[in-house]
Motif scaffolding. Structure first.
Motif, PDB file in Angstrom:
ATOM      1  N   ALA A 109      -4.077   9.558 -11.361  1.00 48.53           N
ATOM      2  CA  ALA A 109      -3.567   9.052 -10.082  1.00 48.53           C
ATOM      3  C   ALA A 109      -4.674   8.391  -9.266  1.00 48.53           C
ATOM      4  N   TRP A 110      -5.929   8.748  -9.507  1.00 47.42           N
ATOM      5  CA  TRP A 110      -7.042   8.144  -8.770  1.00 47.42           C
ATOM      6  C   TRP A 110      -7.098   6.640  -9.010  1.00 47.42           C
ATOM      7  N   ALA A 118       0.834  -1.202   0.000  1.00 45.06           N
ATOM      8  CA  ALA A 118       0.000   0.000   0.000  1.00 45.06           C
ATOM      9  C   ALA A 118       0.871   1.256   0.000  1.00 45.06           C
ATOM     10  N   PHE A 119       1.922   1.262   0.796  1.00 41.65           N
ATOM     11  CA  PHE A 119       2.839   2.412   0.818  1.00 41.65           C
ATOM     12  C   PHE A 119       3.480   2.620  -0.549  1.00 41.65           C
ATOM     13  N   PHE A 120       3.881   1.531  -1.178  1.00 47.32           N
ATOM     14  CA  PHE A 120       4.502   1.610  -2.499  1.00 47.32           C
ATOM     15  C   PHE A 120       3.535   2.186  -3.526  1.00 47.32           C
ATOM     16  N   LEU A 121       2.291   1.740  -3.511  1.00 48.41           N
ATOM     17  CA  LEU A 121       1.316   2.242  -4.475  1.00 48.41           C
ATOM     18  C   LEU A 121       0.959   3.705  -4.210  1.00 48.41           C
ATOM     19  N   ILE A 122       0.887   4.093  -2.942  1.00 51.20           N
ATOM     20  CA  ILE A 122       0.636   5.508  -2.625  1.00 51.20           C
ATOM     21  C   ILE A 122       1.815   6.370  -3.069  1.00 51.20           C
ATOM     22  N   PHE A 161      -8.798  -3.419   1.288  1.00 44.54           N
ATOM     23  CA  PHE A 161     -10.085  -4.055   1.566  1.00 44.54           C
ATOM     24  C   PHE A 161      -9.967  -5.575   1.477  1.00 44.54           C
ATOM     25  N   LEU A 162      -9.322  -6.071   0.439  1.00 43.37           N
ATOM     26  CA  LEU A 162      -9.159  -7.512   0.295  1.00 43.37           C
ATOM     27  C   LEU A 162      -8.289  -8.100   1.400  1.00 43.37           C
ATOM     28  N   SER A 163      -7.263  -7.393   1.812  1.00 39.69           N
ATOM     29  CA  SER A 163      -6.405  -7.915   2.875  1.00 39.69           C
ATOM     30  C   SER A 163      -7.150  -7.989   4.200  1.00 39.69           C
ATOM     31  N   VAL A 183      -5.052   0.892  -4.229  1.00 41.48           N
ATOM     32  CA  VAL A 183      -4.658   0.784  -2.821  1.00 41.48           C
ATOM     33  C   VAL A 183      -5.870   0.448  -1.955  1.00 41.48           C
ATOM     34  N   VAL A 184      -6.993   1.093  -2.226  1.00 35.29           N
ATOM     35  CA  VAL A 184      -8.206   0.842  -1.445  1.00 35.29           C
ATOM     36  C   VAL A 184      -8.661  -0.604  -1.629  1.00 35.29           C
TER      37      VAL A 184
END
Length: 56
Positions: free
Chosen positions: A32-33, A6-10, A44-46, A39-40
């Motif tokens: 970018a959205w 998530a950090f990498f994708l942000i 959510f899946l995790s 990331v969302v």
């Protein structure tokens, strides 16, 4: 693992806003959205997967 992803994708989304990456589907700054939506979905899946396997 999920937090790192998530950090990498942000981080990639922030770079996309500053200078577009030029990847397919990410040609403009306003794309970018799509990365943020990714990331969302991953977060959510995790959460769902960790809740399902909590009892095991």
């Amino acid at each position: 693992m999920t937090k790192i992803l998530a950090f990498f994708l942000i981080l990639i989304a922030a770079i996309q806003v500053i200078k577009p990456l030029g990847w397919p589907g990410l040609k403009k700054r306003s794309d970018a959205w799509k990365l943020v939506a990714g990331v969302v979905v991953i977060t959510f899946l995790s959460v769902i997967l960790s809740a399902l396997f909590q009892g095991f």
